[in-house]
Design an enzyme around this catalytic site. Sequence first.
Site, PDB file in Angstrom:
ATOM      1  N   GLN A 193      10.397 -31.102 -34.739  1.00 40.72           N
ATOM      2  CA  GLN A 193      10.730 -32.021 -35.469  1.00 40.72           C
ATOM      3  C   GLN A 193       9.487 -32.445 -36.310  1.00 40.72           C
ATOM      4  O   GLN A 193       9.062 -31.094 -36.725  1.00 40.72           O
ATOM      5  CB  GLN A 193      10.883 -33.548 -34.540  1.00 40.72           C
ATOM      6  CG  GLN A 193      12.220 -33.433 -33.846  1.00 40.72           C
ATOM      7  CD  GLN A 193      12.264 -32.740 -32.478  1.00 40.72           C
ATOM      8  OE1 GLN A 193      11.287 -32.987 -31.598  1.00 40.72           O
ATOM      9  NE2 GLN A 193      13.132 -31.658 -32.424  1.00 40.72           N
ATOM     10  N   THR A 214      21.039 -35.563 -32.714  1.00 34.82           N
ATOM     11  CA  THR A 214      21.822 -34.302 -32.569  1.00 34.82           C
ATOM     12  C   THR A 214      22.739 -34.371 -31.337  1.00 34.82           C
ATOM     13  O   THR A 214      23.243 -33.287 -31.014  1.00 34.82           O
ATOM     14  CB  THR A 214      20.673 -33.159 -32.136  1.00 34.82           C
ATOM     15  OG1 THR A 214      19.970 -33.664 -31.288  1.00 34.82           O
ATOM     16  CG2 THR A 214      19.680 -33.128 -33.301  1.00 34.82           C
ATOM     17  N   LEU A 217       8.734 -22.205 -51.557  1.00 32.90           N
ATOM     18  CA  LEU A 217       8.418 -22.435 -52.748  1.00 32.90           C
ATOM     19  C   LEU A 217       9.573 -21.783 -53.848  1.00 32.90           C
ATOM     20  O   LEU A 217       9.942 -22.251 -55.022  1.00 32.90           O
ATOM     21  CB  LEU A 217       7.108 -21.934 -53.020  1.00 32.90           C
ATOM     22  CG  LEU A 217       6.557 -22.304 -54.651  1.00 32.90           C
ATOM     23  CD1 LEU A 217       6.289 -23.631 -54.749  1.00 32.90           C
ATOM     24  CD2 LEU A 217       5.284 -21.475 -54.658  1.00 32.90           C
ATOM     25  N   ASP A 218      10.069 -20.570 -53.354  1.00 35.99           N
ATOM     26  CA  ASP A 218      10.935 -19.881 -54.028  1.00 35.99           C
ATOM     27  C   ASP A 218      12.323 -20.577 -54.419  1.00 35.99           C
ATOM     28  O   ASP A 218      13.138 -20.163 -55.263  1.00 35.99           O
ATOM     29  CB  ASP A 218      11.515 -18.754 -53.158  1.00 35.99           C
ATOM     30  CG  ASP A 218      12.065 -19.232 -51.781  1.00 35.99           C
ATOM     31  OD1 ASP A 218      11.159 -19.577 -50.610  1.00 35.99           O
ATOM     32  OD2 ASP A 218      13.187 -18.727 -51.361  1.00 35.99           O
ATOM     33  N   ASN A 263      16.998 -30.287 -29.356  1.00 33.29           N
ATOM     34  CA  ASN A 263      17.456 -30.919 -30.738  1.00 33.29           C
ATOM     35  C   ASN A 263      16.726 -30.090 -31.745  1.00 33.29           C
ATOM     36  O   ASN A 263      17.273 -30.226 -32.955  1.00 33.29           O
ATOM     37  CB  ASN A 263      17.005 -32.307 -30.669  1.00 33.29           C
ATOM     38  CG  ASN A 263      15.390 -32.748 -30.244  1.00 33.29           C
ATOM     39  OD1 ASN A 263      14.916 -31.672 -29.645  1.00 33.29           O
ATOM     40  ND2 ASN A 263      14.760 -33.750 -30.549  1.00 33.29           N
ATOM     41  N   ALA A 264      15.678 -29.464 -31.504  1.00 33.08           N
ATOM     42  CA  ALA A 264      15.032 -28.334 -32.479  1.00 33.08           C
ATOM     43  C   ALA A 264      16.115 -27.229 -32.604  1.00 33.08           C
ATOM     44  O   ALA A 264      16.709 -26.971 -31.744  1.00 33.08           O
ATOM     45  CB  ALA A 264      13.761 -28.085 -31.949  1.00 33.08           C
ATOM     46  N   GLY A 265      15.802 -26.612 -33.919  1.00 29.64           N
ATOM     47  CA  GLY A 265      16.530 -25.606 -34.153  1.00 29.64           C
ATOM     48  C   GLY A 265      15.381 -24.720 -35.110  1.00 29.64           C
ATOM     49  O   GLY A 265      15.163 -25.131 -36.441  1.00 29.64           O
ATOM     50  N   HIS A 266      15.276 -23.620 -34.729  1.00 35.02           N
ATOM     51  CA  HIS A 266      13.925 -22.881 -35.350  1.00 35.02           C
ATOM     52  C   HIS A 266      14.505 -21.526 -35.728  1.00 35.02           C
ATOM     53  O   HIS A 266      14.920 -20.704 -34.834  1.00 35.02           O
ATOM     54  CB  HIS A 266      12.782 -22.648 -34.550  1.00 35.02           C
ATOM     55  CG  HIS A 266      12.219 -24.220 -34.142  1.00 35.02           C
ATOM     56  ND1 HIS A 266      11.178 -24.224 -33.241  1.00 35.02           N
ATOM     57  CD2 HIS A 266      12.336 -25.267 -34.770  1.00 35.02           C
ATOM     58  CE1 HIS A 266      10.854 -25.823 -33.047  1.00 35.02           C
ATOM     59  NE2 HIS A 266      11.558 -26.117 -33.998  1.00 35.02           N
ATOM     60  N   ASP A 318      12.416 -29.414 -39.800  1.00 35.60           N
ATOM     61  CA  ASP A 318      12.968 -28.294 -40.484  1.00 35.60           C
ATOM     62  C   ASP A 318      12.169 -27.848 -41.548  1.00 35.60           C
ATOM     63  O   ASP A 318      12.781 -27.314 -42.714  1.00 35.60           O
ATOM     64  CB  ASP A 318      14.455 -28.503 -41.167  1.00 35.60           C
ATOM     65  CG  ASP A 318      15.423 -29.000 -40.071  1.00 35.60           C
ATOM     66  OD1 ASP A 318      15.306 -28.432 -39.009  1.00 35.60           O
ATOM     67  OD2 ASP A 318      16.443 -29.613 -40.200  1.00 35.60           O
ATOM     68  N   GLU A 319      10.623 -27.953 -41.642  1.00 36.56           N
ATOM     69  CA  GLU A 319       9.940 -27.394 -42.516  1.00 36.56           C
ATOM     70  C   GLU A 319       9.626 -26.059 -42.589  1.00 36.56           C
ATOM     71  O   GLU A 319       9.222 -25.367 -43.609  1.00 36.56           O
ATOM     72  CB  GLU A 319       8.577 -28.295 -42.534  1.00 36.56           C
ATOM     73  CG  GLU A 319       8.547 -29.779 -42.454  1.00 36.56           C
ATOM     74  CD  GLU A 319       8.791 -30.327 -41.026  1.00 36.56           C
ATOM     75  OE1 GLU A 319       9.305 -29.587 -40.101  1.00 36.56           O
ATOM     76  OE2 GLU A 319       8.600 -31.646 -41.009  1.00 36.56           O
ATOM     77  N   LYS A 346       8.822 -24.351 -39.617  1.00 37.53           N
ATOM     78  CA  LYS A 346       7.847 -24.250 -38.581  1.00 37.53           C
ATOM     79  C   LYS A 346       8.110 -22.912 -37.505  1.00 37.53           C
ATOM     80  O   LYS A 346       7.069 -22.082 -37.119  1.00 37.53           O
ATOM     81  CB  LYS A 346       7.836 -25.478 -37.593  1.00 37.53           C
ATOM     82  CG  LYS A 346       7.666 -26.785 -37.889  1.00 37.53           C
ATOM     83  CD  LYS A 346       7.670 -27.975 -37.190  1.00 37.53           C
ATOM     84  CE  LYS A 346       9.129 -28.057 -36.493  1.00 37.53           C
ATOM     85  NZ  LYS A 346      10.110 -28.624 -37.764  1.00 37.53           N
ATOM     86  N   GLY A 347       9.216 -22.499 -37.495  1.00 36.78           N
ATOM     87  CA  GLY A 347       9.694 -21.668 -36.721  1.00 36.78           C
ATOM     88  C   GLY A 347       9.309 -20.183 -37.281  1.00 36.78           C
ATOM     89  O   GLY A 347       8.594 -19.286 -36.452  1.00 36.78           O
ATOM     90  N   THR A 377      20.781 -26.756 -35.885  1.00 37.97           N
ATOM     91  CA  THR A 377      21.124 -27.031 -34.472  1.00 37.97           C
ATOM     92  C   THR A 377      22.670 -27.918 -34.833  1.00 37.97           C
ATOM     93  O   THR A 377      23.571 -27.254 -33.946  1.00 37.97           O
ATOM     94  CB  THR A 377      20.232 -28.279 -33.877  1.00 37.97           C
ATOM     95  OG1 THR A 377      19.185 -27.524 -33.553  1.00 37.97           O
ATOM     96  CG2 THR A 377      20.913 -28.665 -32.652  1.00 37.97           C
TER      97      THR A 377
END
Length: 427
Positions: free
Chosen positions: A223, A128, A331-332, A38-41, A13-14, A16-17, A299
């Site tokens: 991930q 998940t 950063l915001d 399991n991913a959610g972008h 969840d960094e 990436k999407g 997700t």
Amino acid sequence: MPATVVVGAQWGDEGKGKVVDLLAERSDVVARYQGGNNAGHTIVAGDQVYKLHLVPSGILYPGTLCVIGNGTVVDPGALCREIDALEERGVSLETLRLSGNAHLIMPYHVMLDGASEMRLGRFSIGTTRRGIGPCYEDKAARVGIRVQDLLDPKILVRKLEVALEAKNEILEKVYEMPRLDPSQVAEDTLRHAERLRPFIADTALLIDEALRAGKRVLFEGAQGTMLDIDHGTYPFVTSSNPIAGAACTGVGVGPGRIDRVLGVSKAYVTRVGEGPFPTELSDDEGRHMMERGNEFGTTTGRQRRCGWLDLVALRYAVRLSGVTQLALTKLDVLSGLERVQVCEAYRTREGDRITDFPYHQTVFHGCRPEYRALEGWDEDLSHCRSLEDLPPRARGYVEAIAEAVEVPITLIGTGQGRHQVIDQVET
Ligand code: GDP
Ligand code: IMO
Ligand code: MG
């Protein structure tokens, strides 16, 4: 832009999407190399919000070839639903390709994932529950069902008979769940075959052709490094290798084909699910991150655990994936905090100060963070588009991170929107 891996440098969840979507605008191919739904972008394009799970985050650009590689695990029903939902919103899936070698998540994988978590009770991993682990288990045990089996119904039934012989014993005797009938499972699975057939291809060959033609290829990780089954916080990990090296096996290219590795890290840390997290906060500063960052899982909707940026873990991620440049997202979210902290070292139970991530989980579980505090900033960053736009303290924070991890920060997230970034990634 040559061949680039985009890899999560934390616990997933960094962002990436968003990063892949941004770079996809100037790429020809985007290929997912591991993980499943399991991913959610999340991608925010204007007033439209897209939540992608298996479809690569380049799909919003017509003409970008989007590959679901052999290293992924594919729930056929979930993929069909994702495709349908995107089509309904006017997104073209003409350029989507699905590896015939990818493994299928079957209904019993989902059942076993949930049942195993229940059985583990307070030792559960917090998965998940999408069947990811049991599917990769079957792949390694060589009783998996693959995408190509959708094209051969006779073989599919035979394989399901073999797989279910053992699985039914486990479902019934260990978990007191109903047995499954191979013919019924085959029928249910084949319901998706016609829908998926046009997408199935020899994707390793397609990517080789693209690279030979000098096309720009992005390898999209799901991930993150700390969830890597080999290098992460085992057993609180996922069942695949998110690190950059896995892009080679997960799509079928040699390591020499990869030119750059872009690590993605939040300006702080979040984690969903169980497992150790040395810089976790349970105070107002943590709540600030959770609320301003809207830290709820894409997700599962679970609230994400939040904490200060962990430079020990980030340096480890840079090392494991050979990260050549870093994207620092969100950063915001840190605006409005009186001070911001970064973890520079761990103090072990024995009182030793360590700066290399410990390989032994017993040591890691006992680690306490040693922080360096920097002054915070109040300014809203959502309109910042260049380093010069950043208030000096926010800029100082970014510089301190780049110096500590010894890689340049070429992309900084200043808001959820697609173009809310300071973008210095070379094309
Ligand atoms: P992924 O799994 O790595 O793709 O990340 P997720 O999409 O699960 O979670 C990241 C969340 O942060 C999403 O809701 C994004 O829209 C959002 N996001 C990404 N970058 C930024 C940023 O720079 N600022 C803010 N405020 N939100 C961001
Ligand atoms: P993206 O791609 C964050 C976590 C789960 C759990 C552990 C194992 O959106 O960054 P699994 O279902 O994979 O067996 O669960 O991994 N997890 C993620 N956490 N982002 C993800 O994906 C994740 N995918 C799995 O919460 O702790
Ligand atoms: Mg996510």
